[in-house]
Design a protein around this motif. Structure first.
Motif, short mmCIF file in Angstrom:
data_model
loop_
_atom_site.label_atom_id
_atom_site.label_comp_id
_atom_site.label_asym_id
_atom_site.label_seq_id
_atom_site.Cartn_x
_atom_site.Cartn_y
_atom_site.Cartn_z
N PHE A 1 0.83 -1.21 0.00
CA PHE A 1 0.00 0.00 0.00
C PHE A 1 0.87 1.26 0.00
O PHE A 1 0.64 2.19 -0.77
N ALA B 1 4.89 15.34 3.53
CA ALA B 1 3.66 15.22 2.73
C ALA B 1 2.60 14.47 3.52
O ALA B 1 2.92 13.64 4.37
N THR C 1 0.40 11.57 4.21
CA THR C 1 0.24 10.17 3.81
C THR C 1 -0.69 9.50 4.81
O THR C 1 -0.65 9.78 6.01
N ALA C 2 -1.52 8.62 4.28
CA ALA C 2 -2.62 8.06 5.07
C ALA C 2 -2.13 7.02 6.09
O ALA C 2 -1.11 6.37 5.89
N MET D 1 -6.83 11.21 6.20
CA MET D 1 -7.02 9.78 6.48
C MET D 1 -6.05 9.32 7.57
O MET D 1 -5.51 8.22 7.50
N GLN E 1 -4.36 18.26 5.60
CA GLN E 1 -4.81 17.93 4.23
C GLN E 1 -6.25 17.45 4.33
O GLN E 1 -6.60 16.72 5.27
N THR F 1 -6.66 18.46 -1.36
CA THR F 1 -6.14 17.56 -2.40
C THR F 1 -7.18 17.46 -3.51
O THR F 1 -8.34 17.13 -3.27
N SER G 1 1.82 18.19 -7.87
CA SER G 1 1.87 16.81 -7.36
C SER G 1 1.08 15.89 -8.27
O SER G 1 0.05 16.29 -8.83
N GLY H 1 2.16 11.19 -5.75
CA GLY H 1 3.14 10.11 -5.67
C GLY H 1 2.84 8.99 -6.65
O GLY H 1 3.08 7.81 -6.37
N ARG I 1 0.11 7.71 -7.66
CA ARG I 1 -0.89 6.74 -7.22
C ARG I 1 -2.24 6.97 -7.87
O ARG I 1 -3.18 6.22 -7.64
N ASP J 1 5.85 17.91 -4.87
CA ASP J 1 6.25 16.61 -4.31
C ASP J 1 6.25 15.54 -5.39
O ASP J 1 5.78 15.75 -6.51
N GLY J 2 6.82 14.39 -5.04
CA GLY J 2 6.91 13.26 -5.98
C GLY J 2 8.35 12.94 -6.31
O GLY J 2 9.00 13.69 -7.04
N LEU K 1 7.77 18.47 -0.61
CA LEU K 1 7.13 17.58 0.36
C LEU K 1 7.70 16.18 0.15
O LEU K 1 7.93 15.77 -0.99
N ILE K 2 7.88 15.47 1.26
CA ILE K 2 8.42 14.11 1.19
C ILE K 2 7.32 13.13 1.62
O ILE K 2 6.76 13.27 2.72
N GLY K 3 7.02 12.15 0.78
CA GLY K 3 5.96 11.18 1.08
C GLY K 3 6.52 9.86 1.58
O GLY K 3 6.76 9.67 2.78
N PRO L 1 9.45 8.24 1.77
CA PRO L 1 10.59 8.06 2.68
C PRO L 1 10.22 8.27 4.16
O PRO L 1 10.77 7.60 5.03
C1 FNR Z 1 -0.11 9.43 -0.20
N1 FNR Z 1 -0.49 10.70 -0.63
C2 FNR Z 1 -1.58 11.31 -0.05
N2 FNR Z 1 -1.94 12.56 -0.42
C3 FNR Z 1 -2.96 13.18 0.17
O1 FNR Z 1 -3.25 14.32 -0.18
N3 FNR Z 1 -3.68 12.56 1.14
C4 FNR Z 1 -3.41 11.30 1.57
O2 FNR Z 1 -4.06 10.77 2.45
C5 FNR Z 1 -2.33 10.64 0.94
N4 FNR Z 1 -2.02 9.36 1.30
C6 FNR Z 1 -0.90 8.77 0.78
C7 FNR Z 1 -0.53 7.51 1.23
C8 FNR Z 1 0.63 6.94 0.76
C9 FNR Z 1 1.03 5.60 1.27
C10 FNR Z 1 1.44 7.61 -0.20
C11 FNR Z 1 2.73 7.02 -0.69
C12 FNR Z 1 1.05 8.84 -0.67
C13 FNR Z 1 0.34 11.44 -1.61
C14 FNR Z 1 1.45 12.22 -0.90
O3 FNR Z 1 0.93 13.32 -0.21
C15 FNR Z 1 2.49 12.77 -1.87
O4 FNR Z 1 1.85 13.47 -2.90
C16 FNR Z 1 3.39 11.71 -2.48
O5 FNR Z 1 3.63 10.65 -1.56
C17 FNR Z 1 4.73 12.32 -2.89
O6 FNR Z 1 5.51 11.40 -3.56
P1 FNR Z 1 6.69 10.54 -2.87
O7 FNR Z 1 7.51 11.48 -2.01
O8 FNR Z 1 6.03 9.44 -2.11
O9 FNR Z 1 7.43 10.05 -4.07
#
Ligand code: FNR
Length: 356
Positions: free
Chosen positions: A25, A73, A75-76, A105, A124, A152, A246, A249, A251, A279-280, A300-302, A304
């Motif tokens: 995930f 960044a 991340t959930a 989340m 967020q 977002t 962005s 990431g 996704r 980010d990304g 922003l760092i996701g 890592p």
């Molecule tokens: C995310 N990202 C994300 N963005 C957001 O706005 N709300 C969220 O809940 C989440 N959840 C989330 C979960 C996971 C597991 C990942 C990997 C990413 C996106 C995140 O904010 C960001 O845009 C990217 O993760 C940046 O890319 P890198 O640093 O992971 O390459």
């Protein structure tokens, strides 16, 4: 921990620490995962034009608007990575003077995160079909001392993440929404996160809704998840306070461009009116420098951060930030830039420029 020398090494440690469903995930992208690779690779195609014989005996990494150009960044569901969840991440952010953007989340409530430490926090948000749920959370964040809202805008529907579909990824009950919305989905087939998003996220969201968001909060509003000059202009016209370039990431929409390749087109039309963040694929201090040279105010760092959390909890997150900070500092020194203002477009060469 001393043996870990770069951010990427945390990925393998996270893989060892986590059940496959959770690692996949965090790790995965949409469909062919083309953009996932490109986000990283595109940074590698940018090279430096370093300047020498500049006094770099003192390096100042502070920035005017955000204080420091590296942020966490959203991340959930951090509790799937570590039992202390977002609280551990927030404590690491506070210790590193780094702004944390808490995900809508999250697995700890926004009040729990707020009371755990004094990190500067942004929230967020997603807009749910039940708008009042989003509005209530925004009001709670305002009360809990969050400093900005990050809307977002790239998830009208969840992208197809095939590992999550295969693994039947669960969506746990998120504490922020207890009594408001059931977020729990333990699917018999497919991704529970996707099923939850499909039933809850408001896919009718449009630019006019920025006004609605303005009407419910006095906090600055950033929009996260745009990739074109057209949308950047719309964001400026809508009166937002900042943009995050962005692709989530990688996704969401596979074959979206790597973010660093579209940063300049956004920066050009924004013309300094509001901050542009990116980010990304940021995995190195050199990447931070490249993004700033191409016009971003911060990155922003996701992943890592999540890998650091999964591998070593709060200390892992601290270490990830520290490594990026140290790498960025040496990049500034070796490029002849003692302050952030010294970093210019002339310090980098993009692939396009090299081909001409
Ligand atoms: C995310 N990202 C994300 N963005 C957001 O706005 N709300 C969220 O809940 C989440 N959840 C989330 C979960 C996971 C597991 C990942 C990997 C990413 C996106 C995140 O904010 C960001 O845009 C990217 O993760 C940046 O890319 P890198 O640093 O992971 O390459």
């Amino acid at each position: 921990m001393d043996q870990i020398v770069n951010v990427d090494e945390f990925q393998e440690l996270a893989k060892q620490a986590l059940p496959k469903m959770y690692f996949d995930f965090y790790n995965g992208g949409a469909e062919d995962q083309h953009t996932l690779k490109e986000n990283v690779e595109a940074f590698r195609r940018i090279i430096f034009r370093p300047r020498v014989l500049v006094d770099v005996s003192k390096i100042d990494m502070s920035t005017k608007i955000l204080g420091f150009p590296i942020m966490i960044a959203p991340t959930a569901m951090h509790k799937l990575a570590h039992p202390e969840g977002e609280i551990a991440t927030a404590k690491a952010a506070a210790a590193s003077n780094t702004i944390m953007i808490v995900s809508f989340m999250s697995t700890c409530t926004i009040e729990e995160v707020a009371s755990s430490c004094n990190a500067v926090r942004f929230l967020q948000i997603y807009v749910y079909k039940k708008r009042d749920v989003t509005a209530q959370i925004v009001r709670r964040a305002e009360k809990a001392g969050f400093k900005a809202i990050v809307l977002t805008v790239d998830v009208p529907k969840l992208g197809r993440r095939e590992a999550d579909i295969k693994n039947k990824m669960i969506s746990p009950q998120l504490k922020n929404f207890e009594g408001l919305v059931s977020t729990e989905v333990r699917p018999n087939e497919g991704s529970g996160v996707e099923a939850f998003a499909a039933s809850t996220f408001d896919a009718s969201l449009s630019w006019k809704d920025i006004e609605w968001l303005r009407s419910i909060t006095k906090l600055p509003i950033l929009v996260k998840g745009l990739l074109t000059r057209e949308d950047a202009l719309k964001a400026v016209e809508a009166g937002v306070d900042g943009i995050v370039v962005s692709n989530h990431g990688a996704r969401q929409l596979d074959y979206s461009p790597a973010t660093i390749t579209v940063l300049e087109e956004v920066v050009h039309v924004v013309r300094g009116r509001i901050p542009v963040l990116l980010d990304g694929g940021v995995r190195r201090g050199t990447d931070v420098f490249k993004a700033l040279a191409l016009g971003a105010q911060a990155v922003l760092i996701g992943r890592p951060i999540v890998y650091g959390l999964a591998a070593k909890g709060e200390d892992g997150v601290k270490k990830v930030i520290e490594m990026l900070k140290n790498e960025f500092e040496i990049t500034m020194a070796l490029s002849g830039c003692p302050t952030i203002d010294d970093i210019t477009r002339n310090h980098v060469r993009t692939e396009k420029e090299r081909l001409h």
